[in-house]
Every structure is written in structure tokens, then in C-alpha cells.
Write an enzyme that holds these catalytic residues in place. Sequence first.
Site, PDB file in Angstrom:
ATOM      1  N   ASP A 181      -9.748   0.312  -9.821  1.00  0.00           N
ATOM      2  CA  ASP A 181      -8.770  -0.338  -8.940  1.00  0.00           C
ATOM      3  C   ASP A 181      -9.176  -1.786  -8.699  1.00  0.00           C
ATOM      4  OD1 ASP A 181      -7.128  -1.122  -6.708  1.00  0.00           O
ATOM      5  OD2 ASP A 181      -6.807   0.998  -6.288  1.00  0.00           O
ATOM      6  N   SER A 218      -1.206  -1.153  -5.346  1.00  0.00           N
ATOM      7  CA  SER A 218      -1.689   0.024  -6.078  1.00  0.00           C
ATOM      8  C   SER A 218      -0.701   1.181  -6.103  1.00  0.00           C
ATOM      9  CB  SER A 218      -3.020   0.505  -5.480  1.00  0.00           C
ATOM     10  OG  SER A 218      -4.030  -0.449  -5.677  1.00  0.00           O
ATOM     11  N   HIS A 250      -4.689   8.147  -0.999  1.00  0.00           N
ATOM     12  CA  HIS A 250      -4.493   6.717  -1.201  1.00  0.00           C
ATOM     13  C   HIS A 250      -3.447   6.472  -2.295  1.00  0.00           C
ATOM     14  CE1 HIS A 250      -5.867   2.455  -1.747  1.00  0.00           C
ATOM     15  NE2 HIS A 250      -6.080   2.584  -0.449  1.00  0.00           N
ATOM     16  N   SER A 268      -3.372   5.073  -5.326  1.00  0.00           N
ATOM     17  CA  SER A 268      -3.596   5.380  -6.742  1.00  0.00           C
ATOM     18  C   SER A 268      -3.543   6.879  -7.032  1.00  0.00           C
ATOM     19  CB  SER A 268      -4.926   4.778  -7.206  1.00  0.00           C
ATOM     20  OG  SER A 268      -4.929   3.375  -7.062  1.00  0.00           O
ATOM     21  N   GLU A 302     -10.713   7.552 -10.433  1.00  0.00           N
ATOM     22  CA  GLU A 302     -10.544   6.188  -9.952  1.00  0.00           C
ATOM     23  C   GLU A 302     -11.807   5.644  -9.294  1.00  0.00           C
ATOM     24  OE1 GLU A 302      -7.687   3.574  -6.954  1.00  0.00           O
ATOM     25  OE2 GLU A 302      -8.283   5.620  -6.408  1.00  0.00           O
ATOM     26  N   ASP A 307     -11.660  -2.510  -5.702  1.00  0.00           N
ATOM     27  CA  ASP A 307     -10.581  -3.247  -5.036  1.00  0.00           C
ATOM     28  C   ASP A 307     -10.979  -3.692  -3.635  1.00  0.00           C
ATOM     29  OD1 ASP A 307      -7.586  -3.904  -4.708  1.00  0.00           O
ATOM     30  OD2 ASP A 307      -7.881  -2.433  -3.114  1.00  0.00           O
ATOM     31  N   HIS A 314     -11.200  -7.419  -1.890  1.00  0.00           N
ATOM     32  CA  HIS A 314     -10.381  -7.787  -0.730  1.00  0.00           C
ATOM     33  C   HIS A 314     -11.225  -8.452   0.365  1.00  0.00           C
ATOM     34  CE1 HIS A 314      -6.347  -6.536  -1.566  1.00  0.00           C
ATOM     35  NE2 HIS A 314      -6.678  -5.292  -1.829  1.00  0.00           N
ATOM     36  N   ASP A 346      -5.310  -1.065 -12.314  1.00  0.00           N
ATOM     37  CA  ASP A 346      -3.944  -1.124 -11.793  1.00  0.00           C
ATOM     38  C   ASP A 346      -3.457  -2.559 -11.629  1.00  0.00           C
ATOM     39  OD1 ASP A 346      -5.831  -1.489  -9.811  1.00  0.00           O
ATOM     40  OD2 ASP A 346      -4.844  -0.220  -8.333  1.00  0.00           O
ATOM     41  N   HIS A 347      -4.361  -3.452 -11.259  1.00  0.00           N
ATOM     42  CA  HIS A 347      -4.015  -4.857 -11.035  1.00  0.00           C
ATOM     43  C   HIS A 347      -5.303  -5.662 -11.014  1.00  0.00           C
ATOM     44  CE1 HIS A 347      -5.569  -4.320  -6.995  1.00  0.00           C
ATOM     45  NE2 HIS A 347      -4.813  -3.244  -6.872  1.00  0.00           N
TER      46      HIS A 347
END
Length: 532
Positions: free
Chosen positions: A99, A143, A206, A208, A366, A371, A375, A412-413
Site C-alpha cells: 500500500d 485505497s 480497511h 484494501s 497487503e 502507506d 502519510h 495501489d497508489h
Amino acid sequence: MKCFQVLCLLLVASSAFGGVLDKCKDPNSSKCKNSFEDLPMHPRPEAASKESFSSRSIGHSWERTSDYWINLGHQHVNERISRSINTNRAKNVIFFIGDGMSIPTLSATRVALGGEEQQLSWEKFPFSGLSKTYCVDSQVADSSCTGTAYWTGVKTNYMTMGVNAQVPLGDCQAALDPSTHTESIAKWAMDAGKSAGIVTTTTVTHASPGAGYAHVADRFWENDNFIRHSGCDPSKIDDIAKQLIHGPVGSRLSVVLGGGRGHMRDTSIPDEEGGTNYRGDSRDLISEWLSDGKPNKKYVWNRNDLLNLPSDTETLLGLFESGDMQFYLESQERGSQNTEPTLEEMTRSAINVLKKNPNGFFLFVEGGRIDHGHHYTMPRAAVAETIELHKAVQAARDMLSEEDTLIVVSSDHSHTMSISGYPTRGNDIFGKSDRIEASDGMPYMTLNYANGPISSPQYKATGRPNPATSDFSHWSSVFPFHIPIDLETHAGDDVGIFASGPNAHLFSGSIEQSHLPHLMAYALSVGNGPKR
């Protein structure tokens, strides 16, 4: 004198550029202009203090010969031309998602593992490509819309999950229409007689993992109270946790491992570790899961129980935190390894349960807290989580044959972290750029973010904090960023795809993220799409 001539003459006079411009006799000549334009883009190392890297080894000794690189290139060509295409029908598919695992995250992790030339486990896979991550209504994805794409093959709106783009974010009614619901590859696999499972380091509800079994207009509807607080009626909308335990897809999953106990239980029910519960409907979904009458079920909440499962376990629910699982480096610092399994350990346990099905399985794994590290502009945490994913992928590849098991690794990104500054080869990836000083006279970090939390000590209303006065050595150290906002954002660039096993050659080129489950379904020969 024209402005350009002044700048050119200043550059000529500067010894920092090693006399490259000494032959620039005519400031208006193309040679002078080209030199002037190019030098600031590619400054010579001599422009910095030699003391900063004079004791460093720039590359390995064998890399200084032509033969090394030529032989390495020939070896790569031979590997490519001798590679056979595996067109077997896949019995199993394991889909790994990092992620927020951007391309710069991969590069930084390689350096952290031991050097720029290192390879992550999935970078040794024979086939790779790029995935386009945008949502139907957003250039930069979250996500849940990406999860819907890579689970179900349908792109959707930002922050919606398991529904198509006819459902607006937060709409209390729209997602109740079954015609808007999307079907996941987990459902396709189970309908074909295979088992399916989910492993994550976030909550199992979550965005994902949730996109594989839930259908909601808001990814944050993880429990009934969250729905209520959004202004909708939880008696009419099933929250994500409820859909996991009682939904038509979630209830059939053979393995669910991660965090998120708090979304399963009412606030009045004690948590195993004194954590926070969130439900307001007096329910204990974990007890309901245990009492549904299915044999050989096991619920675990700590690492010791996970690693000592009864040999006859056929269905497994493991929830190791009330919220997200701890960052790996956080668990090491806290000494909580006895209760907090690693991603590799969860992956191995999931495979051992799922492989009991002779028809095979689909497993989603995952590394979700890569991620979160980004952040918070904590690249040490993000990179450590990527290393944990690297270990889990290697474990899965070692446990299962390439002849019948397809493994796909993607993200995912991306995120806004960048690597910059021409640092010396081998420079600490978490350190200051050691060659070029900023125009304000202060050093700057090799890793920086485009934006970040305004509450961070790395934010100043005017100017920028001097990196020389900050400590970047702790796993939770926050790094510099440019634009102050609430939290660092995702980014919109493409992410990598890496594949090994049956039909891995299909995962190449630049493709829509929503194509991924269709390709995996083809390899497994499940679902309603093209069949082998």
C-alpha cells in the site's frame, strides 16, 4: 550588458565549475549558452566540499571496469532469451499489495537493504509492468477505489468500495442497490471450489482488504458507529465488519489475518489487550464467527497462538490489534514480538491453511503500513514495512512452485516522496545529500516529500527548518516536506507490477489497474471472463 551575459561571465569566473566554461569566449555563442544551461542541471561534484565525501567509496572496485558491465549485460540478455513462457493453468494465485509503495519507495528500500544495486524479492521475477491508478472521479487515488479496481476489475469513485461509479461518496441509499455491487476475484475463486484468504497489517476492514468482500459508499464505515456518525442508519446499512463476518463473500473466507478487533465488538466488551472497541450495537462479531457451526475453526489474537495452530485448522481468524497492527520497527522497540506476528509469519500461516484445499486458493496479502509511514512523512517506517513485504514475498515463492502458483506484486497508489540531490553512491539514504548545498546555505535531505502534516516539526511558517538541527535517526523521525496540509497525500504516478509463475508474461506493459483481477482470473480459469 545583457542579463544572460552577466550570468555567463559569472559562471566563467567561478572555479567551482572546473574551467569548463573557459573556452566560452562569446557569451552569445551556442556553445556558451548550452554550457550555461546545462551546468546548473548537472553540477560537478567539485562544487561541493570534498571533505563531505573524500573518505567514501564511490561504487565497488569491480564496477570501474568495462568488462564488468559488459558481462553483466550479456548475462542479462542470455537470461532473457532462454526464458520460457509458463502457460500452465494456475492452481493458486497470491496477490501482494504494498500500500503506497511507489517506485521511489522501491529504490530507497534497495539502498536500505545494502546498496543501490540490490534487488527486492519481486524484482527478481521475470515479468514486470506498470499500473495506472486513477479513479473514475479523481486523478490521485485512495485505497478503496484502487482496491475495487484490482479486486473486482471495475474502477470506481474516490473513497467508495466494492461498488461501481454510480454510487456517490457517502450516499446512504445508493450502495443498497445490488446492481451497483462489484464481484471480486475472491468470490470467483470460491465459486470455482477454491479457498480464499486475506492477510494485512492494517485492520482487516480497511480499504484494501475490504474491497474484496464489502460494498459501501464510504470506506470509513468499518463499524456501525462510524455509519451512525456519518448521518446514515446502521440498521439499514451493513458496516464493513458485519459484511466480513456475515456477508456472502466475507463469511466464506478461509483465512483472515490482520488488525481490527475494535470494529468487531461493542464498546462494553473487554479487549484482550485493553484496546479500544468501537461498536455501539452490543454485538461481538468474533463470538458470532466462532459459533456459526463450522468445524475446525480457530480464532487467535497473538503471535504464539498463530505459530502453534492445531494441525486440523481449516478456517482461521487472527486479529492482533484493536486497530492497525504496529509498525514492524515499533513492535521491535516495544518488545511486543510475542503478540505481534510479522507479515512473513502471517503469510506462511495463511498458505499452510489454504493449501489444504486440493483445488487451490487465492490469497491477498497487503503490506498496509507502508502507506501510513509515508502519510506521516516517516520514510524509515515505510521502508522497513517494504522490507517486511520483501520477506513475505520471498517466503511465498519459496513455499510454492512456479509451475502451479502465480504470484503478482503491485501497489495501489504512490506517494509524494522523492529521492534527489546527486548524493554520493552509498550515501545514507536517510541522510543529508552530501554533494550539493541548497541556495539558502543549509543542507537538505536526500528523501523529501512534496507535502506533509502542518503539525510536523519540519514545518515553519517562513523559510524551512535547518536539517542540521533535526534528528532523523529514529524509526519515527519525520522528514522535510514542501507544502503544509493535514497529512501527506497520495500521488498519481504509475506503480509497478511484478509477476512470477503461470501466465506471468501477461503482466507486462502499461495497463489499467482494473485489468489485474481479470488477468489473474484467466490464469486461474475462474470468473466469467476469458478462459484458458
